[in-house]
Design an enzyme around this catalytic site. Sequence first.
Site, PDB file in Angstrom:
ATOM      1  N   CYS A  85      69.023  76.860  47.125  1.00 53.71           N
ATOM      2  CA  CYS A  85      68.808  77.033  48.564  1.00 53.71           C
ATOM      3  C   CYS A  85      67.315  77.196  48.875  1.00 53.71           C
ATOM      4  O   CYS A  85      66.564  76.255  48.688  1.00 53.71           O
ATOM      5  CB  CYS A  85      69.649  78.191  49.090  1.00 53.71           C
ATOM      6  SG  CYS A  85      69.809  78.159  50.885  1.00 53.71           S
ATOM      7  N   HIS A 202      75.156  77.139  46.938  1.00 50.34           N
ATOM      8  CA  HIS A 202      74.970  78.404  46.212  1.00 50.34           C
ATOM      9  C   HIS A 202      75.980  78.588  45.081  1.00 50.34           C
ATOM     10  O   HIS A 202      77.031  79.207  45.303  1.00 50.34           O
ATOM     11  CB  HIS A 202      75.156  79.572  47.182  1.00 50.34           C
ATOM     12  CG  HIS A 202      74.008  79.777  48.120  1.00 50.34           C
ATOM     13  ND1 HIS A 202      72.921  80.549  47.798  1.00 50.34           N
ATOM     14  CD2 HIS A 202      73.794  79.321  49.370  1.00 50.34           C
ATOM     15  CE1 HIS A 202      72.079  80.568  48.816  1.00 50.34           C
ATOM     16  NE2 HIS A 202      72.570  79.828  49.789  1.00 50.34           N
ATOM     17  N   GLU A 204      75.844  80.701  42.708  1.00 51.31           N
ATOM     18  CA  GLU A 204      75.984  82.133  42.378  1.00 51.31           C
ATOM     19  C   GLU A 204      76.987  82.826  43.292  1.00 51.31           C
ATOM     20  O   GLU A 204      77.456  83.919  42.993  1.00 51.31           O
ATOM     21  CB  GLU A 204      74.615  82.828  42.422  1.00 51.31           C
ATOM     22  CG  GLU A 204      74.086  83.230  43.787  1.00 51.31           C
ATOM     23  CD  GLU A 204      73.525  82.068  44.606  1.00 51.31           C
ATOM     24  OE1 GLU A 204      73.669  80.901  44.181  1.00 51.31           O
ATOM     25  OE2 GLU A 204      72.958  82.331  45.689  1.00 51.31           O
TER      26      GLU A 204
END
Lengths: 228, 102
Positions: A85, A202, A204
């Site tokens: 990002c 994303h 994560e």
Amino acid sequence: MTVAIVRFGGSNCDRDAERALEHLEIDAEIVWHEDGLPDGTTGIMLPGGFSYGDYLRAGAMAAQSPIMDEVREAAGEGVPILGVCNGAQVGCESGLTEGAFTTNESARFQCEPVYLRVERADTPWTERYEEGDVIEVPIAHGEGRYEITDERLEELEDDGRILFRYCTEDGELTDEANPNGSKHNVAGVLGDRETVAVLMPHPERVTLPDIGNTDGQGVLEGFERADA
Amino acid sequence: MYHGVNPKAFLSTVTGFHLMTAYTATVTIRLKHGVLDPEAETTRRALERLGFDLEDLRSADRFEIDLEAEDAGEATERVDEMAQRLLANPTIHDYDVEVDER
């Protein structure tokens, strides 16, 4: 191995990244950018957020931090580097990867789950998947539209440097499945080496099983594979 | 008075001291032709909604930089480097630099 998660003023996905890596039993440490990379850094993550309030362009200010000289040097030595990002925007602004992530076609901030097609499964970041696999990963950005000249994009495609593309649930590359108007639905690209990758979605945020979806685990596991 | 000698250049030669001139450099940064500009497009639609009639609208960023330099050429060179290294992103932008004495 220790992955340095570089925190800039305005980073806000650094702790998410740390928790996700910890869950995967990958040793990680948040590093303030002014302190430089610690000795023994064996991986580098540029996390999401809004470094420097996205002043000038998203990622432009963080890209000027002296730590980025160290990051570029590490990239040249084969240290695995992942930008997510805002970290992807910093990666492009600092020349780790080519192209630019700029204003979404909608001119709006978009926060939603998207489908990604794995374009290459022979990189450390995608070994867990098969080529053509579709994974579901969230985006949260206002400046994620991948932009580059048509000629250069073709060269990157020929070189196999496109890692992920936005697609439908079935893996089709359509305009409707492209959330931000990225050229050729590009969501993530590789740098000069396969050990350097950036993507706007994303991984994560889809790593901890408590959240339900763990499609992003394979991407973060790239730190272990690249290190091996 | 020696005719034909630039007094500033003369002083600089004999004293080694460079007289500086104050300039304002204006950097204009535009998206390259063909690069989508969603903000300009949104602005254009908003103007039309207000009842204005227009064919197209382009937006640009403008920076005004005050600096001192020996001459306009040096000022332009320095500001050009600022534009290349930070103010513009060469992947998506074109820019131009104009220098005026302040």
